[in-house]
Design a protein around this motif. Structure first.
Motif, PDB file in Angstrom:
ATOM      1  N   ASP A  72      -5.679   0.499  -7.557  1.00  0.00           N
ATOM      2  CA  ASP A  72      -5.709  -0.752  -6.643  1.00  0.00           C
ATOM      3  C   ASP A  72      -5.305  -1.973  -7.939  1.00  0.00           C
ATOM      4  O   ASP A  72      -5.178  -3.143  -7.577  1.00  0.00           O
ATOM      5  N   ASP A  73      -5.516  -1.857  -9.181  1.00  0.00           N
ATOM      6  CA  ASP A  73      -5.111  -2.611 -10.310  1.00  0.00           C
ATOM      7  C   ASP A  73      -3.816  -3.025  -9.964  1.00  0.00           C
ATOM      8  O   ASP A  73      -3.410  -4.258 -10.443  1.00  0.00           O
ATOM      9  N   GLY A  78      -6.518   7.884  -8.542  1.00  0.00           N
ATOM     10  CA  GLY A  78      -7.480   7.437  -7.461  1.00  0.00           C
ATOM     11  C   GLY A  78      -7.578   5.730  -7.466  1.00  0.00           C
ATOM     12  O   GLY A  78      -6.397   5.369  -7.400  1.00  0.00           O
ATOM     13  N   LYS A  79      -8.649   5.277  -7.381  1.00  0.00           N
ATOM     14  CA  LYS A  79      -8.986   3.863  -7.040  1.00  0.00           C
ATOM     15  C   LYS A  79      -8.423   3.060  -8.009  1.00  0.00           C
ATOM     16  O   LYS A  79      -8.488   1.912  -7.911  1.00  0.00           O
ATOM     17  N   LYS A  80      -8.078   3.591  -9.374  1.00  0.00           N
ATOM     18  CA  LYS A  80      -7.410   2.761 -10.410  1.00  0.00           C
ATOM     19  C   LYS A  80      -6.190   2.151  -9.940  1.00  0.00           C
ATOM     20  O   LYS A  80      -5.765   1.014 -10.401  1.00  0.00           O
ATOM     21  N   ALA A  90      -2.168   6.233  -6.098  1.00  0.00           N
ATOM     22  CA  ALA A  90      -3.170   6.626  -5.994  1.00  0.00           C
ATOM     23  C   ALA A  90      -3.615   7.947  -5.965  1.00  0.00           C
ATOM     24  O   ALA A  90      -4.905   8.580  -6.175  1.00  0.00           O
ATOM     25  N   GLN A 137       0.885  -1.385   0.078  1.00  0.00           N
ATOM     26  CA  GLN A 137      -0.117   0.071  -0.081  1.00  0.00           C
ATOM     27  C   GLN A 137       1.058   1.141   0.052  1.00  0.00           C
ATOM     28  O   GLN A 137       0.662   2.147  -0.851  1.00  0.00           O
TER      29      GLN A 137
END
Length: 239
Positions: free
Chosen positions: A186-187, A182-184, A178, A171
């Protein structure tokens, strides 16, 4: 056209970032790599050097026909990067003045060691700071490579025009990505080897190295010896 870019390649060990770095380097006839681990210098066709004087001599000698130079410094990687940045701006002054269109690609391996968040505040890193800001005008394409993007100086990380992100399972390593997408981000947890996210401005796309690494071959099953014949079977066979 002065279009030399700043590129960042992030990814965990074995994710494919070194493969992509070599693919990007192949697009240039004049390439120099800051190579603290000594890996680039082992590649066929690369000239390994250990001092800034040797690097400058190799650059001058190969200016007409091209060069691939791997400098493994014997002192601080950050100091070496700063010295090399200053040397490249001198060499590329004709490009800035419009007298040549020859570009040089600078590959920086282990970027977090060469230009960390603390390094960017130091007065003796002004050479690389100027290259980040002015490299386009000198025709110096920069490619920074690291498995720890969170530790790379934000001045470079935030000014990269193109960012390639391979798998980053942790992380803290994904956090600066991030902040960009952003949330992309997480890929990045489960990208396969050789696959990456390419970020240029607000555009995020998926990509793959031209020569993705092969997965380790499965270990062959151990050979078993044929079982010895029992005495009864042997006697039957001999009868």
């Amino acid at each position: 056209m002065k279009d030399a870019k700043r590129n960042a390649i992030w990814g965990m060990t074995g994710s494919g970032k070194s493969t992509l770095a070599r693919e990007l380097a192949a697009d240039f006839s004049h390439v120099i790599a800051l190579d603290p681990a000594g890996d680039w210098g082992l590649e066929p066709g690369w000239k390994a050097v250990t001092t800034i004087a040797q690097a400058e001599h190799a650059i001058a000698a190969g200016m007409a026909g091209g060069f691939k130079i791997a400098w493994r410094p014997t002192f601080s990687t950050g100091q070496a990067l700063d010295a090399l940045s200053r040397a490249l701006m001198v060499v590329q002054e004709p490009y800035r003045l419009g007298h040549t269109d020859r570009k040089i690609c600078l590959m920086i391996d282990e970027m977090a060691e060469a230009y960390s968040n603390s390094d960017q505040q130091r007065a003796d890193r002004e050479g690389f700071r100027q290259l980040i800001l002015q490299g386009r005008h000198y025709g110096v394409e920069i490619v920074g490579i690291s498995q720890r993007p969170q530790d790379v100086g934000a001045r470079f990380r935030d000014n990269a025009q193109v960012t390639y992100c391979f798998a980053l399972p942790y992380q803290n390593a994904r956090q600066p990505i991030a902040q960009m997408i952003g949330k992309k981000a997480d890929d990045l947890i489960s990208l396969e080897r050789g696959h990456y996210l390419r970020i240029e401005g607000a555009v995020v796309s998926h990509g793959e190295t031209r020569q993705p690494g092969k997965a380790p071959a499965s270990r062959p099953a151990p050979k078993t010896r044929p079982r010895a014949k029992t005495a009864a079977k042997k006697a039957s066979a001999d009868a």
